[in-house]
Design an enzyme around this catalytic site. Structure first.
Site, PDB file in Angstrom:
ATOM      1  N   SER A 131     -10.674  51.531  96.237  1.00 40.63           N
ATOM      2  CA  SER A 131     -12.006  52.127  96.182  1.00 40.63           C
ATOM      3  C   SER A 131     -12.614  52.115  97.577  1.00 40.63           C
ATOM      4  O   SER A 131     -12.228  51.301  98.430  1.00 40.63           O
ATOM      5  CB  SER A 131     -12.892  51.322  95.227  1.00 40.63           C
ATOM      6  OG  SER A 131     -14.252  51.703  95.353  1.00 40.63           O
ATOM      7  N   TYR A 144     -17.778  43.569  92.836  1.00 40.17           N
ATOM      8  CA  TYR A 144     -16.761  44.619  92.897  1.00 40.17           C
ATOM      9  C   TYR A 144     -16.239  44.778  94.319  1.00 40.17           C
ATOM     10  O   TYR A 144     -15.035  44.945  94.536  1.00 40.17           O
ATOM     11  CB  TYR A 144     -17.353  45.927  92.382  1.00 40.17           C
ATOM     12  CG  TYR A 144     -16.347  47.050  92.243  1.00 40.17           C
ATOM     13  CD1 TYR A 144     -15.232  46.918  91.423  1.00 40.17           C
ATOM     14  CD2 TYR A 144     -16.523  48.253  92.926  1.00 40.17           C
ATOM     15  CE1 TYR A 144     -14.314  47.948  91.292  1.00 40.17           C
ATOM     16  CE2 TYR A 144     -15.613  49.291  92.793  1.00 40.17           C
ATOM     17  CZ  TYR A 144     -14.505  49.134  91.978  1.00 40.17           C
ATOM     18  OH  TYR A 144     -13.591  50.160  91.855  1.00 40.17           O
TER      19      TYR A 144
END
Length: 244
Positions: A131, A144
């Site tokens: 990501s 995250y």
């Protein structure tokens, strides 16, 4: 079986399901793994693949999954996700543990279990879906961000450790992709999830799947170490131009 075999985790929806379709269309036999077996079976029937139940957070599930995979030429580590947006000062450690277990340890479990078959193929490839969060921290993404930075690190270490083996390792880091990601992050709040993509055209799961397919189609001497894919309207983790 002489047909090349691709294994895709987190394949019940989103990028995983799109990757399975793209790879199958490119001639791979695709083994799809996830917890939602009903969805997997529908997908496998559509693409002529194989559906196997998989929970990347469970050692026994990963072991059983790997034992059922007879051959593996390509592993797409796609299973992952985010929950919550609390700042570090208010960190919910259960959320952090879940994100670390799924994104980091889940990737380790599956990769470790299938590495012998990947190497034995003589031309193995590991593609890990990371990501933009693995490259740029952003407010509301502490847990995250930490998990994806760790996943990126382990992927890059794998590249170094297996340099002498017939194995390629690739990390693909997408920006904003409209899938179930935000719906999961916001505990099923569809209105809040939709606002993430307001005013822009985000990436689709198929956009990222095409990148996976392309990486997997390259000659064996070509390794795409890292790739970042962004919507045109996004120039950073928190830099987004939204149309009114």
């Amino acid at each position: 079986m002489t047909q090349r075999v691709a294994v895709v985790t987190g394949a019940s929806s989103g990028i995983g399901a799109a990757a399975a379709r793209a790879l199958a269309a490119d001639g791979w036999h695709v083994v799809v793994g996830a917890r939602r077996l009903d969805r997997l079976e529908t997908l496998a029937a559509e693409i002529g693949g194989t559906a196997l139940a998989l929970d990347v957070t469970d050692d026994a599930s990963v072991d059983a999954f790997a034992a059922a995979v007879e051959r593996c030429d390509l592993l797409v580590n796609n299973a992952g996700g985010a929950v919550g947006t609390t700042p570090l000062a208010e960190a919910d450690l259960d959320e952090w543990r879940w994100m670390y277990d799924v994104n980091v340890l889940g990737t380790v479990r599956v990769t470790k279990a299938l590495l012998p078959k990947l190497v034995a193929s003589g031309d193995g490839l590991v593609v890990t879906i990371g990501s933009i969060a693995a490259r740029e921290p952003y407010k509301g993404g502490a847990g995250y961000n930490a998990a994806k930075h760790a996943e990126a690190a382990l992927t890059r270490v794998l590249r170094l450790e297996l340099l002498e083996q017939p194995l390629r390792v690739c990390e693909i880091d997408p920006g904003m992709v409209e899938t179930e990601f935000s719906l999961v992050r916001f505990a099923g709040d569809a209105e809040r999830a939709a606002k993430v993509y307001e005013g822009i055209t985000p990436l689709s799961a198929e956009d990222v799947a095409e990148a996976i397919r392309w990486v997997a189609s390259l000659p064996t001497h070509v390794n795409i170490d890292t790739m970042m894919i962004m919507p045109r309207s996004q120039a950073g983790a928190s830099v987004v131009h939204r149309e009114p």
